[in-house]
Motif scaffolding. Sequence first.
Motif, short mmCIF file in Angstrom:
data_model
loop_
_atom_site.label_atom_id
_atom_site.label_comp_id
_atom_site.label_asym_id
_atom_site.label_seq_id
_atom_site.Cartn_x
_atom_site.Cartn_y
_atom_site.Cartn_z
N THR A 134 59.04 109.46 41.96
CA THR A 134 59.60 110.44 41.04
C THR A 134 59.04 110.18 39.65
O THR A 134 59.12 109.07 39.14
CB THR A 134 61.14 110.32 41.03
OG1 THR A 134 61.63 110.57 42.35
CG2 THR A 134 61.75 111.33 40.06
N ILE B 167 58.77 111.19 35.46
CA ILE B 167 59.67 111.57 34.37
C ILE B 167 58.86 112.21 33.26
O ILE B 167 57.83 111.67 32.84
CB ILE B 167 60.42 110.35 33.82
CG1 ILE B 167 61.23 109.65 34.91
CG2 ILE B 167 61.33 110.76 32.66
CD1 ILE B 167 61.80 108.32 34.47
N LEU C 276 62.85 115.13 36.14
CA LEU C 276 62.58 114.12 37.16
C LEU C 276 62.03 114.87 38.37
O LEU C 276 62.74 115.66 38.99
CB LEU C 276 63.86 113.37 37.54
CG LEU C 276 64.38 112.29 36.58
CD1 LEU C 276 64.87 112.91 35.27
CD2 LEU C 276 65.51 111.49 37.23
N SER D 162 64.88 109.15 43.04
CA SER D 162 65.30 109.82 41.81
C SER D 162 66.28 108.97 41.01
O SER D 162 66.24 108.97 39.76
CB SER D 162 65.92 111.19 42.13
OG SER D 162 67.03 111.08 42.99
#
Length: 244
Positions: free
Chosen positions: A3, A5, A15, A50
């Motif tokens: 994931t 960012i 995300l 996540s």
Amino acid sequence: MSTTITEIAPDIYRLSTFVPEANLAMNQFLVDGEEPLLFHTGQRALFTSSSDALSRLLDPARLKWITFGHVEADECGAMNSWLAAAPGAQVAHCAMGCFVQVNDLADRMPVPLQDGDVLETGRRRVRHIDTPHVPHGWDAGLMFEETTSTLFCGDLFTAFGPPPATTEQEIVGPALAAEDLGHATALTPALAPTIRALADLEPRILATMHAPTFYGDCVGALHDLATAYKERFDNETEKFSRLD
């Protein structure tokens, strides 16, 4: 799966987890503040990735609000995992969706939201907007962060393939191509007017769930999408009227 960012606006983070099997990005959004808000939980299978990513921004236990556009696995599948990770968090969803589904599905009773209700994170105001059946789902709704003019679009503008995190390139064409493949949008008389009402908010950022975050002409993109869906609705109406 990993994931990534991206800060898409002050205090707002995307995300994103690309799922090759679906050929789709699954995007969640954190609105940080004294009472942080998570829009979309992702599927249960994405929770570890996540939540690890979110923990690089803040302790997940600090989450106050967990919300989503409608009841589907990618929107709220990990809802109870997030509730377990954040003992003080509350799920907030449209009142109809709470009554029909989420009251039973959530491990803690959710907060029912009426159209126009605002959740405050401390620095940001996130307004709930009822959009029944747009793009699909009886309980559908979206969120608009008022101070940065960020519209959390849910499944609107879905595009297949691994997207960049952000773009100013045209996003309507890829969305219509995805519609041709998935036929996910409910073609109803309310579809185009609902999308045009979103354009009336004059968003400056479109935070999409399955596409890049868009910084171009957001109002124009919403109007163009509404026009394209109106044409499709008219064509379908004509086609089925011949069969009646």
